[in-house]
Design a protein around this motif. Structure first.
Motif, PDB file in Angstrom:
ATOM      1  N   LEU A 177       0.569  -1.065   0.265  1.00  0.00           N
ATOM      2  CA  LEU A 177      -0.011   0.422  -0.323  1.00  0.00           C
ATOM      3  C   LEU A 177       0.978   1.249   0.059  1.00  0.00           C
ATOM      4  O   LEU A 177       0.947   1.909  -0.585  1.00  0.00           O
ATOM      5  CB  LEU A 177      -0.605  -0.164   1.436  1.00  0.00           C
ATOM      6  CG  LEU A 177      -2.130  -1.237   0.982  1.00  0.00           C
ATOM      7  CD1 LEU A 177      -2.501  -1.093   2.373  1.00  0.00           C
ATOM      8  CD2 LEU A 177      -3.009  -0.522  -0.039  1.00  0.00           C
ATOM      9  N   ALA A 178       1.917   1.325   0.766  1.00  0.00           N
ATOM     10  CA  ALA A 178       2.487   2.442   0.873  1.00  0.00           C
ATOM     11  C   ALA A 178       3.475   2.653   0.119  1.00  0.00           C
ATOM     12  O   ALA A 178       3.331   3.858  -0.524  1.00  0.00           O
ATOM     13  CB  ALA A 178       3.032   2.960   2.486  1.00  0.00           C
ATOM     14  N   VAL A 179       4.348   1.181  -0.555  1.00  0.00           N
ATOM     15  CA  VAL A 179       5.724   2.238  -1.268  1.00  0.00           C
ATOM     16  C   VAL A 179       5.322   3.094  -3.096  1.00  0.00           C
ATOM     17  O   VAL A 179       6.125   3.987  -3.095  1.00  0.00           O
ATOM     18  CB  VAL A 179       6.532   0.798  -1.487  1.00  0.00           C
ATOM     19  CG1 VAL A 179       7.878   1.227  -2.673  1.00  0.00           C
ATOM     20  CG2 VAL A 179       7.686   0.513  -0.635  1.00  0.00           C
ATOM     21  N   PRO A 180       4.070   2.535  -3.181  1.00  0.00           N
ATOM     22  CA  PRO A 180       4.270   2.437  -4.097  1.00  0.00           C
ATOM     23  C   PRO A 180       3.382   4.037  -4.094  1.00  0.00           C
ATOM     24  O   PRO A 180       3.511   4.704  -5.399  1.00  0.00           O
ATOM     25  CB  PRO A 180       3.007   1.731  -5.376  1.00  0.00           C
ATOM     26  CG  PRO A 180       3.047   0.627  -4.378  1.00  0.00           C
ATOM     27  CD  PRO A 180       3.551   1.068  -3.105  1.00  0.00           C
ATOM     28  N   ALA A 181       2.652   4.555  -3.768  1.00  0.00           N
ATOM     29  CA  ALA A 181       2.201   5.352  -2.884  1.00  0.00           C
ATOM     30  C   ALA A 181       3.065   6.697  -2.825  1.00  0.00           C
ATOM     31  O   ALA A 181       2.860   7.812  -2.868  1.00  0.00           O
ATOM     32  CB  ALA A 181       0.928   5.794  -2.192  1.00  0.00           C
ATOM     33  N   LEU A 182       3.982   6.970  -2.491  1.00  0.00           N
ATOM     34  CA  LEU A 182       5.188   7.715  -1.921  1.00  0.00           C
ATOM     35  C   LEU A 182       5.413   8.967  -2.560  1.00  0.00           C
ATOM     36  O   LEU A 182       5.680   9.752  -2.484  1.00  0.00           O
ATOM     37  CB  LEU A 182       6.438   6.999  -1.234  1.00  0.00           C
ATOM     38  CG  LEU A 182       6.094   6.131   0.206  1.00  0.00           C
ATOM     39  CD1 LEU A 182       7.605   5.269   0.182  1.00  0.00           C
ATOM     40  CD2 LEU A 182       6.100   7.092   1.316  1.00  0.00           C
ATOM     41  N   SER A 183       6.026   7.640  -3.813  1.00  0.00           N
ATOM     42  CA  SER A 183       6.511   9.268  -4.803  1.00  0.00           C
ATOM     43  C   SER A 183       4.893   9.994  -5.931  1.00  0.00           C
ATOM     44  O   SER A 183       5.580  11.289  -5.280  1.00  0.00           O
ATOM     45  CB  SER A 183       7.552   8.139  -6.384  1.00  0.00           C
ATOM     46  OG  SER A 183       8.457   7.719  -6.219  1.00  0.00           O
ATOM     47  N   SER A 184       4.389   9.115  -6.018  1.00  0.00           N
ATOM     48  CA  SER A 184       2.776   9.873  -5.762  1.00  0.00           C
ATOM     49  C   SER A 184       2.354  10.864  -5.186  1.00  0.00           C
ATOM     50  O   SER A 184       2.008  12.277  -5.506  1.00  0.00           O
ATOM     51  CB  SER A 184       1.939   9.489  -6.744  1.00  0.00           C
ATOM     52  OG  SER A 184       1.772   8.566  -5.656  1.00  0.00           O
ATOM     53  N   ALA A 185       2.768  10.376  -3.886  1.00  0.00           N
ATOM     54  CA  ALA A 185       2.194  11.518  -2.562  1.00  0.00           C
ATOM     55  C   ALA A 185       3.571  12.817  -2.873  1.00  0.00           C
ATOM     56  O   ALA A 185       2.849  14.060  -1.945  1.00  0.00           O
ATOM     57  CB  ALA A 185       2.464  10.661  -1.417  1.00  0.00           C
ATOM     58  N   ALA A 186       4.229  12.141  -2.821  1.00  0.00           N
ATOM     59  CA  ALA A 186       5.614  13.581  -2.993  1.00  0.00           C
ATOM     60  C   ALA A 186       5.448  14.519  -3.817  1.00  0.00           C
ATOM     61  O   ALA A 186       5.052  15.369  -3.281  1.00  0.00           O
ATOM     62  CB  ALA A 186       7.310  12.716  -3.221  1.00  0.00           C
TER      63      ALA A 186
END
Length: 466
Positions: free
Chosen positions: A375-384
């Motif tokens: 859940l977390a890792v794929p969302a990190l770059s787009s979240a940043a």
């Protein structure tokens, strides 16, 4: 002139995509592949526990410390040129690792490997972004992301197979043919791309950040061996503090900073960065000590040790693929914050080992942790990028990768203190490992709550960018 591909040309041209994905696969596999081989390496070369930590940290630290600088350098010098040079250095460093006669030379080669990996990580996504457009760019990014997930899933098992059936040196030598193929495909199908303009490199920021990260990691590792009051610990920690202060000054006053500190003025962006930094020690750093326990205490071979860790990688890969379809409206805040809470819960479940526990006792916690990672890792770059100004999207993506790798390096150093102190205090290995897991659990839960509190529910949508 850069070759681009329009959406209407049909299938995605494979040569540039495979060239970039091969490099990404190699550099990410090498972050963790050494974990399963670590007991064999330290035994063969007579390395200490601290030396073994540095084999993991030297690579991750060089990768983290040089990633932003490598991206900036490649943007202005030429991404294809830098990628080809990085592949060559990575291959030579891998050869040196595979032939190293002692721990000192192996460690030096690992650091060089990490430096080349920084340039590879900084350029692979940029090359894809410059080569593909429209619908094909989305497909290419999806394939690149899938390769990233596959690297994490494959690394422990691949490391075990190569170590047990060939030799631990094979985990490095396998990079040579892959590097040659990636270089050939790059020469064949990738054209040069660079940013316009001639802005100077932020050399002051590069040097001070590298010194700060290296000195801090060194100080933490030495604390585990000599204690917090020893000069070997206090001196590097003091150097790290001075270098960090100098880095902040350089980035504040420099005309072309590699990291715009104004990004951190946004509470949401800072929350995402904190989550990215704490995710790695919560989810991944503890696996190094798990591998040692599996092989030295449970007497598992490298292949079985790799397979014992695979439930986490498998569940993270499944969830990362499924969540894009099943949870398309999940916000970055929910994905990263919720994922971190699951990582903390999974670490807590892993930290319930007893004197007679088998490797299967780890499976429930590994699966839960993997769900959180997925859940977390794929969302990190787009979240940043969602919480950064559009013109700083590339810098935001580079920063999140930098803090992730730095978090991993510091996590290995910090958790190593707990694991090393256990036997010195008469603790059984499983009890020391439980302490490591509890620390990871607290880290994950605190990080998850921090993200949920600091990050606003909605950010500006952003597509992946180089």
């Amino acid at each position: 002139m850069t070759r681009t591909y329009a959406p209407e040309t049909g299938t995605v041209p494979w040569s540039p995509l495979v060239a970039a994905c091969l490099g990404a696969f190699m550099l990410l596999v090498d972050v963790t592949i050494v974990m399963v081989a670590l007991p064999g390496i330290t035994t063969d070369l007579g390395m200490s526990f601290t030396g073994g930590q540095w084999l993991l940290d030297g690579y991750a630290l060089a990768l983290a410390a040089l990633l932003l600088a490598a991206g900036s350098f490649a943007d202005h010098t030429g991404r294809r040129k830098v990628y080809l040079a990085a592949l060559a250095v990575f291959a030579l460093a891998s050869l040196a690792c595979g032939l190293a006669p002692n721990g000192g030379l192996l460690l030096a080669a690992r650091v060089l490997q990490g430096a080349a990996a920084a340039a590879m990580m900084a350029t692979t996504l940029a090359l894809i972004s410059a080569t593909y457009h429209g619908r094909q760019r989305g497909i290419a990014f999806g394939v690149w992301g899938g390769v990233n997930g596959a690297a994490a899933a494959v690394a422990p098992v691949l490391g075990g197979l190569l170590t047990e059936h060939l030799h631990w040196r094979a985990i490095f030598l396998v990079n040579l043919p892959l590097s040659l193929v990636a270089a050939w495909l790059t020469l064949r199908g990738v054209e040069e791309s660079r940013l316009p303009g001639g802005a100077r490199l932020d050399r002051a920021g590069m040097v001070t950040f590298t010194v700060a990260a290296g000195a801090l990691t060194y100080g933490l590792i030495e604390a585990g061996q000599h204690g917090w009051a020893a000069g070997q610990t206090l001196v590097p920690l003091a150097v790290a503090a001075v270098a960090l202060a100098a880095f902040l000054v350089a980035e504040t006053r420099g005309a072309n900073p590699m990291l715009d500190l104004r990004l951190f003025a946004g509470r949401s962006f800072s929350g995402i960065m904190a989550g990215a930094a704490l995710l790695m020690p919560a989810a991944f750093a503890c696996l190094a000590f798990t591998s040692i326990w599996l092989q030295q205490d449970l007497r598992l071979g490298p292949v079985m040790a790799g397979l014992a860790l695979s439930p986490m990688a498998a569940s993270s890969l499944v969830v990362s693929v499924a969540s894009a379809r099943l949870l398309p409206r999940l916000s970055p805040r929910g994905a990263v914050g919720g994922g971190l809470l699951l990582i903390g819960a999974g670490a807590f479940l892993q930290g319930l080992l007893g004197a007679h526990s088998a490797w299967t006792a780890l499976v429930p916690g590994l699966v839960v942790t993997g769900v959180g990672v997925g859940l977390a890792v794929p969302a990190l770059s787009s979240a940043a990028m969602a919480y950064a100004p559009p013109q700083r999207a590339g810098m935001a993506a580079g920063t999140v990768n930098t803090v992730r790798q730095l978090g991993y390096a510091l996590g290995i150093a910090g958790l190593g203190i707990l694991y090393q102190d256990g036997p010195e205090q008469g603790m059984a290995a499983y009890a020391a490992l439980n302490d490591v897991y509890r620390a990871s659990a607290i880290t994950g839960i605190v990080a998850g709550l921090l993200v949920l509190v600091a990050v606003t529910p909605r950010g500006r949508p952003a597509a992946p960018r180089a």
